[in-house]
Design an enzyme around this catalytic site. Structure first.
Site, PDB file in Angstrom:
ATOM      1  N   GLU A  56     -12.030   6.353   5.018  1.00 34.16           N
ATOM      2  CA  GLU A  56     -11.518   6.912   6.273  1.00 34.16           C
ATOM      3  C   GLU A  56     -12.716   7.521   7.011  1.00 34.16           C
ATOM      4  O   GLU A  56     -12.960   8.722   6.978  1.00 34.16           O
ATOM      5  CB  GLU A  56     -10.423   7.933   5.957  1.00 34.16           C
ATOM      6  CG  GLU A  56      -9.252   7.261   5.237  1.00 34.16           C
ATOM      7  CD  GLU A  56      -8.328   8.218   4.511  1.00 34.16           C
ATOM      8  OE1 GLU A  56      -8.510   9.444   4.631  1.00 34.16           O
ATOM      9  OE2 GLU A  56      -7.418   7.741   3.803  1.00 34.16           O
ATOM     10  N   TYR A  69       0.821  -1.205   0.000  1.00 37.43           N
ATOM     11  CA  TYR A  69       0.000   0.000   0.000  1.00 37.43           C
ATOM     12  C   TYR A  69       0.860   1.261   0.000  1.00 37.43           C
ATOM     13  O   TYR A  69       1.796   1.394   0.794  1.00 37.43           O
ATOM     14  CB  TYR A  69      -0.934   0.030   1.222  1.00 37.43           C
ATOM     15  CG  TYR A  69      -1.611   1.377   1.391  1.00 37.43           C
ATOM     16  CD1 TYR A  69      -2.647   1.752   0.548  1.00 37.43           C
ATOM     17  CD2 TYR A  69      -1.180   2.287   2.362  1.00 37.43           C
ATOM     18  CE1 TYR A  69      -3.245   3.000   0.667  1.00 37.43           C
ATOM     19  CE2 TYR A  69      -1.771   3.530   2.489  1.00 37.43           C
ATOM     20  CZ  TYR A  69      -2.801   3.883   1.637  1.00 37.43           C
ATOM     21  OH  TYR A  69      -3.386   5.119   1.738  1.00 37.43           O
ATOM     22  N   ARG A 127      -8.952  31.481  48.383  1.00 36.90           N
ATOM     23  CA  ARG A 127      -8.777  30.364  49.303  1.00 36.90           C
ATOM     24  C   ARG A 127      -8.461  29.052  48.587  1.00 36.90           C
ATOM     25  O   ARG A 127      -7.793  28.169  49.134  1.00 36.90           O
ATOM     26  CB  ARG A 127     -10.051  30.199  50.134  1.00 36.90           C
ATOM     27  CG  ARG A 127      -9.856  29.401  51.396  1.00 36.90           C
ATOM     28  CD  ARG A 127     -11.127  28.985  52.106  1.00 36.90           C
ATOM     29  NE  ARG A 127     -12.273  29.840  51.917  1.00 36.90           N
ATOM     30  CZ  ARG A 127     -13.516  29.444  52.176  1.00 36.90           C
ATOM     31  NH1 ARG A 127     -13.744  28.212  52.605  1.00 36.90           N
ATOM     32  NH2 ARG A 127     -14.530  30.260  52.012  1.00 36.90           N
ATOM     33  N   ASN A 166       2.205  10.727   6.600  1.00 37.26           N
ATOM     34  CA  ASN A 166       1.344   9.842   7.380  1.00 37.26           C
ATOM     35  C   ASN A 166       1.806   9.841   8.829  1.00 37.26           C
ATOM     36  O   ASN A 166       2.604   9.004   9.241  1.00 37.26           O
ATOM     37  CB  ASN A 166       1.393   8.427   6.807  1.00 37.26           C
ATOM     38  CG  ASN A 166       0.015   7.901   6.487  1.00 37.26           C
ATOM     39  OD1 ASN A 166      -0.982   8.439   6.949  1.00 37.26           O
ATOM     40  ND2 ASN A 166      -0.046   6.842   5.694  1.00 37.26           N
ATOM     41  N   TYR A 198     -13.450  31.973  47.426  1.00 36.71           N
ATOM     42  CA  TYR A 198     -12.836  30.793  46.840  1.00 36.71           C
ATOM     43  C   TYR A 198     -11.689  31.127  45.889  1.00 36.71           C
ATOM     44  O   TYR A 198     -10.722  30.375  45.786  1.00 36.71           O
ATOM     45  CB  TYR A 198     -13.879  29.972  46.067  1.00 36.71           C
ATOM     46  CG  TYR A 198     -14.899  29.276  46.919  1.00 36.71           C
ATOM     47  CD1 TYR A 198     -14.877  29.365  48.306  1.00 36.71           C
ATOM     48  CD2 TYR A 198     -15.907  28.518  46.340  1.00 36.71           C
ATOM     49  CE1 TYR A 198     -15.811  28.731  49.095  1.00 36.71           C
ATOM     50  CE2 TYR A 198     -16.853  27.866  47.100  1.00 36.71           C
ATOM     51  CZ  TYR A 198     -16.814  27.973  48.484  1.00 36.71           C
ATOM     52  OH  TYR A 198     -17.752  27.334  49.240  1.00 36.71           O
ATOM     53  N   PHE A 213      -1.513   6.221  12.528  1.00 36.18           N
ATOM     54  CA  PHE A 213      -1.619   7.654  12.228  1.00 36.18           C
ATOM     55  C   PHE A 213      -2.835   8.308  12.875  1.00 36.18           C
ATOM     56  O   PHE A 213      -2.989   9.528  12.819  1.00 36.18           O
ATOM     57  CB  PHE A 213      -1.713   7.858  10.706  1.00 36.18           C
ATOM     58  CG  PHE A 213      -2.744   6.973  10.063  1.00 36.18           C
ATOM     59  CD1 PHE A 213      -4.099   7.139  10.307  1.00 36.18           C
ATOM     60  CD2 PHE A 213      -2.352   5.947   9.224  1.00 36.18           C
ATOM     61  CE1 PHE A 213      -5.043   6.307   9.736  1.00 36.18           C
ATOM     62  CE2 PHE A 213      -3.297   5.109   8.640  1.00 36.18           C
ATOM     63  CZ  PHE A 213      -4.648   5.296   8.889  1.00 36.18           C
ATOM     64  N   HIS A 230      -1.990  16.663  -1.949  1.00 36.48           N
ATOM     65  CA  HIS A 230      -2.376  16.716  -0.536  1.00 36.48           C
ATOM     66  C   HIS A 230      -1.992  18.038   0.145  1.00 36.48           C
ATOM     67  O   HIS A 230      -2.384  18.276   1.292  1.00 36.48           O
ATOM     68  CB  HIS A 230      -1.748  15.560   0.224  1.00 36.48           C
ATOM     69  CG  HIS A 230      -2.409  14.239  -0.037  1.00 36.48           C
ATOM     70  ND1 HIS A 230      -2.753  13.808  -1.299  1.00 36.48           N
ATOM     71  CD2 HIS A 230      -2.794  13.234   0.803  1.00 36.48           C
ATOM     72  CE1 HIS A 230      -3.324  12.622  -1.226  1.00 36.48           C
ATOM     73  NE2 HIS A 230      -3.361  12.244   0.039  1.00 36.48           N
TER      74      HIS A 230
END
Length: 507
Positions: free
Chosen positions: A411, A52, A280, A194, A277, A326, A82
């Site tokens: 995906e 792949y 404190r 990746n 608070y 990934f 990409h």
């Protein structure tokens, strides 16, 4: 000099490399492992084994077999297609961290890349050449594909970089340092993109900034306690010991040290029996914020030294395995958790600002103004702090609960971890401004009480901060003061802050 082994990088190492420009060298043993791992890829290609992303298409296109003569074109096309990042670029420090972390991940020798590729990344780090990487466009699974593609462009001599304070074409910076761009071989483009390095690098920088800001927040809170004559017993060691949370115990210890010689804080019953608070419960709240930071440290350290590529090549067994290392879910959860700690650091600080400026809650001049009525003093500073805190609440919404399928539903579950990390960093900047506002107000309050009565640690902090922002003698454009002090807090040396607040034992 820091040696990259792929397995031993620490957050301190990253700080030294990225912020102090310490040089990096690849471990000799890993250099040999990289060579062996690459030989396996070459032999499998010769044997026509289907792998792949090496000789197939990507994502939903993984069933498309690629001919041998097109393997280099496959990697080039991958990076070009990409590189879809949009928006403002990441800060140079984050970009440099990405390059470092990608080199460290590939150095483990499971990605099938050449030594030359890892060395080219190390060369960028050592030359302080930082790729211009747009912040938006990553889903946080299948790796930080879009951001890391912009990083990969620089390795190929394309895209842009930040270098010596300028934004320029990458080739200009490479040639200026005697570096040669690479032609990516089979698997190498995929190996570069990746991974989880965009979200992890952003998370690492967020961690380093938050660690310093928490210390600054503690010291500022100490000064506020002096300005409001807070009650010392709230920091008592026995009180915090019986609760048992170590981070809470440590915050109280540091605050006791910082205030140990103060003549401005009070005792129980001297002015009142109990504080609100926001005074404190400082150790309880900030201690919990420290817990989120410590969790982040553990997960980020693991991820910095993780192999997040796909597929992975195991030389010993001649295995090529497609998996999902990934996927950014661990870092997505980590960053969403860290955001809660950041939010509460700001929330409690804003409440102390209100107590410093509200004349119904203290005996100081209204809104710390030298001339209340004619002049508004710090009134609207509290508005700004409240707005920043409110904005943090929207950013604190967990990004990790969202998922949008991609790649034709191949995906179909993603982490959104990069969004979570980016939001954490934005929240830190908001919170730094809130701490700056509290510091301005606290300094004004202690001036009314008497600076000479301050503790040694807080007075030293006061003196340094007063060189950045002057005392309020009359109304002025306070935005300038807030931004100037915010920048000073960000640029301050962390070790000096920690020494000042009292990293001591037996307090």
């Amino acid at each position: 000099m820091i040696v990259l082994t792929g397995k031993s990088l620490t957050l301190d190492d990253v700080g030294r490399i990225v912020f102090q420009n310490e040089q990096v060298v690849l471990c000799d043993r890993q250099r040999e492992k990289l060579k062996q791992n690459r030989e396996i890829v070459e032999e499998m290609l010769q044997d026509k084994k289907v792998m792949y992303g090496i000789n197939t298409g990507f994502g939903k296109l993984s069933d498309h077999r690629i001919s041998d003569e097109d393997l280099e074109a496959l990697q080039l096309n991958l990076i070009h297609s990409h590189a879809c990042g949009v928006g403002e670029p990441f800060d140079e420090k984050i970009s440099k961290t990405m390059v470092l972390l990608r080199a460290n991940a590939l150095a483990q020798g499971y990605s099938g890349v050449r030594v030359e590729l890892v060395q080219s990344l190390i060369n960028l780090v050592n030359a302080n050449i930082c790729p211009v990487i747009p912040q938006q466009g990553s889903l946080g699974a299948s790796g930080d594909l879009a951001p890391l593609s912009h990083l990969a462009l620089v390795v190929m001599g394309e895209g842009e970089v930040f270098y010596q304070g300028k934004r320029m074409p990458s080739m200009d910076a490479l040639q200026g340092n005697g570096l040669t761009p690479l032609i990516l071989k089979a698997k190498e483009g995929l190996a570069l993109i990746n991974g989880t390095q965009a979200m992890t690098a952003t998370g690492v920088v967020a961690y380093l900034e938050m660690e310093k800001l928490l210390h600054q927040g503690e010291l500022t809170a100490c000064m506020t306690m002096e300005g409001l004559r807070g009650i010392r017993e709230a920091l008592d060691a026995d009180l915090h010991r019986v609760r048992g949370h170590q981070e809470q115990i440590d915050v109280a210890k540091r605050m006791r040290h910082s205030l140990q010689d103060s003549k401005l804080i009070s005792s129980q019953g001297e002015f009142r029996v109990q504080d609100a608070y926001s005074l404190r419960c400082i150790p309880q709240v900030l201690g919990a914020s420290w817990q989120t930071l410590h969790y982040a440290k553990e997960k980020l350290t693991t991820e910095m030294n993780a192999v997040t590529d796909n597929p992975l090549i195991f030389s010993e067994d001649w295995k090529v395995i497609s998996g999902g290392n990934f996927h950014g879910q661990p870092i997505a959860f980590t960053m969403d958790f860290l955001k809660l700690g950041i939010a509460e650091l700001a929330n409690i600080a804003e409440r102390r600002i209100e107590r410093l400026v509200n004349p119904q809650l203290n005996d100081l001049p209204a809104f710390l103004s030298p001339n209340p009525g004619l002049e508004s003093g710090a009134m609207i500073m509290q508005y700004s702090a409240a707005a920043l805190v409110s904005e943090n609440k929207t950013l604190a919404h967990p990004a990790s609960v969202d998922s949008i399928p991609s790649s034709a539903n191949q995906e179909d579950h993603v982490s959104m971890g990069t969004i979570a990390a980016r939001h954490a960093l934005a929240m830190l900047q908001n919170t730094r401004r809130v701490i700056a506002i509290e510091l301005i107000c606290a300094m004004q309050a202690v001036e009314y009480r008497g600076v000479e009565k301050m503790a040694t640690s807080t007075r030293e902090f006061y003196n340094k901060a007063r060189k950045v922002v002057a005392s309020i003698r009359k109304d002025r454009v306070f935005s300038t003061d807030i931004e100037r002090l915010t920048a000073w807090l960000k640029e301050s040396d962390a070790s000096q802050v920690m020494n000042q607040i009292g990293e001591v034992e037996n307090v």
